[in-house]
Design a protein around this motif. Structure first.
Motif, PDB file in Angstrom:
ATOM      1  N   ALA A 140      42.758 -35.539  -9.501  1.00  0.00           N
ATOM      2  CA  ALA A 140      41.620 -36.466  -9.446  1.00  0.00           C
ATOM      3  C   ALA A 140      41.966 -37.788 -10.130  1.00  0.00           C
ATOM      4  O   ALA A 140      41.665 -38.872  -9.615  1.00  0.00           O
ATOM      5  CB  ALA A 140      40.403 -35.821 -10.113  1.00  0.00           C
ATOM      6  N   GLU A 141      42.628 -37.699 -11.271  1.00  0.00           N
ATOM      7  CA  GLU A 141      43.060 -38.888 -12.024  1.00  0.00           C
ATOM      8  C   GLU A 141      44.016 -39.735 -11.177  1.00  0.00           C
ATOM      9  O   GLU A 141      43.935 -40.966 -11.158  1.00  0.00           O
ATOM     10  CB  GLU A 141      43.761 -38.389 -13.278  1.00  0.00           C
ATOM     11  CG  GLU A 141      44.031 -39.403 -14.342  1.00  0.00           C
ATOM     12  CD  GLU A 141      44.663 -38.730 -15.561  1.00  0.00           C
ATOM     13  OE1 GLU A 141      44.090 -38.885 -16.646  1.00  0.00           O
ATOM     14  OE2 GLU A 141      45.702 -38.057 -15.416  1.00  0.00           O
ATOM     15  N   THR A 142      44.906 -39.062 -10.464  1.00  0.00           N
ATOM     16  CA  THR A 142      45.889 -39.740  -9.614  1.00  0.00           C
ATOM     17  C   THR A 142      45.203 -40.506  -8.493  1.00  0.00           C
ATOM     18  O   THR A 142      45.507 -41.668  -8.228  1.00  0.00           O
ATOM     19  CB  THR A 142      46.865 -38.699  -9.006  1.00  0.00           C
ATOM     20  OG1 THR A 142      47.481 -37.976 -10.075  1.00  0.00           O
ATOM     21  CG2 THR A 142      47.929 -39.363  -8.168  1.00  0.00           C
ATOM     22  N   VAL A 143      44.256 -39.847  -7.831  1.00  0.00           N
ATOM     23  CA  VAL A 143      43.541 -40.483  -6.715  1.00  0.00           C
ATOM     24  C   VAL A 143      42.672 -41.637  -7.224  1.00  0.00           C
ATOM     25  O   VAL A 143      42.648 -42.718  -6.625  1.00  0.00           O
ATOM     26  CB  VAL A 143      42.679 -39.454  -5.951  1.00  0.00           C
ATOM     27  CG1 VAL A 143      41.804 -40.141  -4.908  1.00  0.00           C
ATOM     28  CG2 VAL A 143      43.571 -38.413  -5.285  1.00  0.00           C
ATOM     29  N   ALA A 144      41.969 -41.411  -8.341  1.00  0.00           N
ATOM     30  CA  ALA A 144      41.101 -42.458  -8.899  1.00  0.00           C
ATOM     31  C   ALA A 144      41.909 -43.717  -9.210  1.00  0.00           C
ATOM     32  O   ALA A 144      41.500 -44.838  -8.883  1.00  0.00           O
ATOM     33  CB  ALA A 144      40.408 -41.944 -10.161  1.00  0.00           C
ATOM     34  N   LYS A 159      33.841 -39.555  -6.870  1.00  0.00           N
ATOM     35  CA  LYS A 159      34.264 -38.150  -6.874  1.00  0.00           C
ATOM     36  C   LYS A 159      35.521 -37.952  -7.720  1.00  0.00           C
ATOM     37  O   LYS A 159      35.560 -37.088  -8.588  1.00  0.00           O
ATOM     38  CB  LYS A 159      34.515 -37.676  -5.440  1.00  0.00           C
ATOM     39  CG  LYS A 159      34.836 -36.175  -5.336  1.00  0.00           C
ATOM     40  CD  LYS A 159      34.959 -35.745  -3.890  1.00  0.00           C
ATOM     41  CE  LYS A 159      35.207 -34.248  -3.778  1.00  0.00           C
ATOM     42  NZ  LYS A 159      34.027 -33.422  -4.105  1.00  0.00           N
ATOM     43  N   SER A 160      36.532 -38.772  -7.461  1.00  0.00           N
ATOM     44  CA  SER A 160      37.791 -38.602  -8.195  1.00  0.00           C
ATOM     45  C   SER A 160      37.624 -38.913  -9.682  1.00  0.00           C
ATOM     46  O   SER A 160      38.210 -38.241 -10.540  1.00  0.00           O
ATOM     47  CB  SER A 160      38.910 -39.462  -7.580  1.00  0.00           C
ATOM     48  OG  SER A 160      38.539 -40.822  -7.521  1.00  0.00           O
ATOM     49  N   THR A 161      36.813 -39.899 -10.014  1.00  0.00           N
ATOM     50  CA  THR A 161      36.604 -40.262 -11.423  1.00  0.00           C
ATOM     51  C   THR A 161      35.887 -39.151 -12.184  1.00  0.00           C
ATOM     52  O   THR A 161      36.266 -38.807 -13.310  1.00  0.00           O
ATOM     53  CB  THR A 161      35.805 -41.581 -11.530  1.00  0.00           C
ATOM     54  OG1 THR A 161      36.549 -42.624 -10.893  1.00  0.00           O
ATOM     55  CG2 THR A 161      35.554 -41.961 -12.980  1.00  0.00           C
ATOM     56  N   LEU A 162      34.848 -38.574 -11.581  1.00  0.00           N
ATOM     57  CA  LEU A 162      34.105 -37.512 -12.274  1.00  0.00           C
ATOM     58  C   LEU A 162      34.895 -36.207 -12.328  1.00  0.00           C
ATOM     59  O   LEU A 162      34.768 -35.445 -13.287  1.00  0.00           O
ATOM     60  CB  LEU A 162      32.749 -37.290 -11.601  1.00  0.00           C
ATOM     61  CG  LEU A 162      31.568 -38.123 -12.139  1.00  0.00           C
ATOM     62  CD1 LEU A 162      31.307 -37.815 -13.600  1.00  0.00           C
ATOM     63  CD2 LEU A 162      31.768 -39.612 -11.967  1.00  0.00           C
TER      64      LEU A 162
END
Length: 200
Positions: A147-151, A63-66
């Motif tokens: 999202a980038e941060t979480v990934a 999810k975070s990557t996409l």
């Protein structure tokens, strides 16, 4: 007990596959080999076999990557259960984990929720899916930066904020703000809860 993740890319038609496919494959490749452990079919649908403990973490990595690409997301059904037949491809394998995942995925496609779980324990699923719905209230709204941060955080759980700052070429104070905005602490607590909650 294993986990089958069935999913698809939400809004995949907004971009050429070359924009998002490498990111999808990057996460899937870390989990195992194609086509035994994972495969992509019908253009933007995918299936992945993993352990029960890793299932939610991999779902959130996907999810975070996409979501690092604007307006993209994933819809994911996690099925817990057994494997009664292991084919040469994951799409040829069978068992209760596959059925739980496939049927739940069909239900998700007609609803609004983008992530849910089905296991042999309906009472546990009710609790976990409520928690997922609450978490999705902010995860579905992640900006590309959040999202980038979480990934990155999920891939480097032992890293310091300073290492993260170096990676993104930003100040440590900015890292702290990013982590807060993405509600990373709640994401990690949810993962920890999931791992202990489904212990047999």
């Amino acid at each position: 007990m294993l986990a089958i993740i069935t999913g698809d890319i939400v809004n995949s038609g907004l971009y050429p596959a070359g924009d998002w496919m490498p990111r999808l494959k990057e996460v899937l490749n870390r989990a195992g080999n194609q086509p035994k452990t994972w495969d992509i079919y019908r253009g933007d649908e995918f299936q992945l076999k993993t352990t029960k403990d890793r299932a939610l973490e991999l779902a959130l990595q996907l999810k975070s990557t996409l979501k690092t690409i604007r307006d993209l997301d994933v819809r994911i059904a996690i099925g817990l259960g057994d494997e009664s037949f292991a084919g040469n491809k994951i799409t040829e394998s069978n068992g209760s984990a596959y059925r739980n995942s496939g049927r739940l995925f069909a239900e998700l496609k007609s609803g609004r929720q983008s992530l849910a779980i089905r296991s042999p324990w309906a009472d546990k699923d009710q609790t976990m899916n409520l928690m997922l719905r609450m978490a999705l209230s902010f995860m579905d709204e992640w900006s590309t930066v959040s999202a980038e941060t979480v990934a990155w955080n999920l891939l480097h759980p032992e890293s310091s904020q300073q290492e993260m700052a170096s990676h993104f070429s930003i100040r440590q104070s900015a890292v702290s703000q990013r982590l807060k905005r993405a509600r990373t602490d709640l994401v990690l607590e949810l993962l920890e809860f999931y791992r202990t909650f489904y212990k047999e």
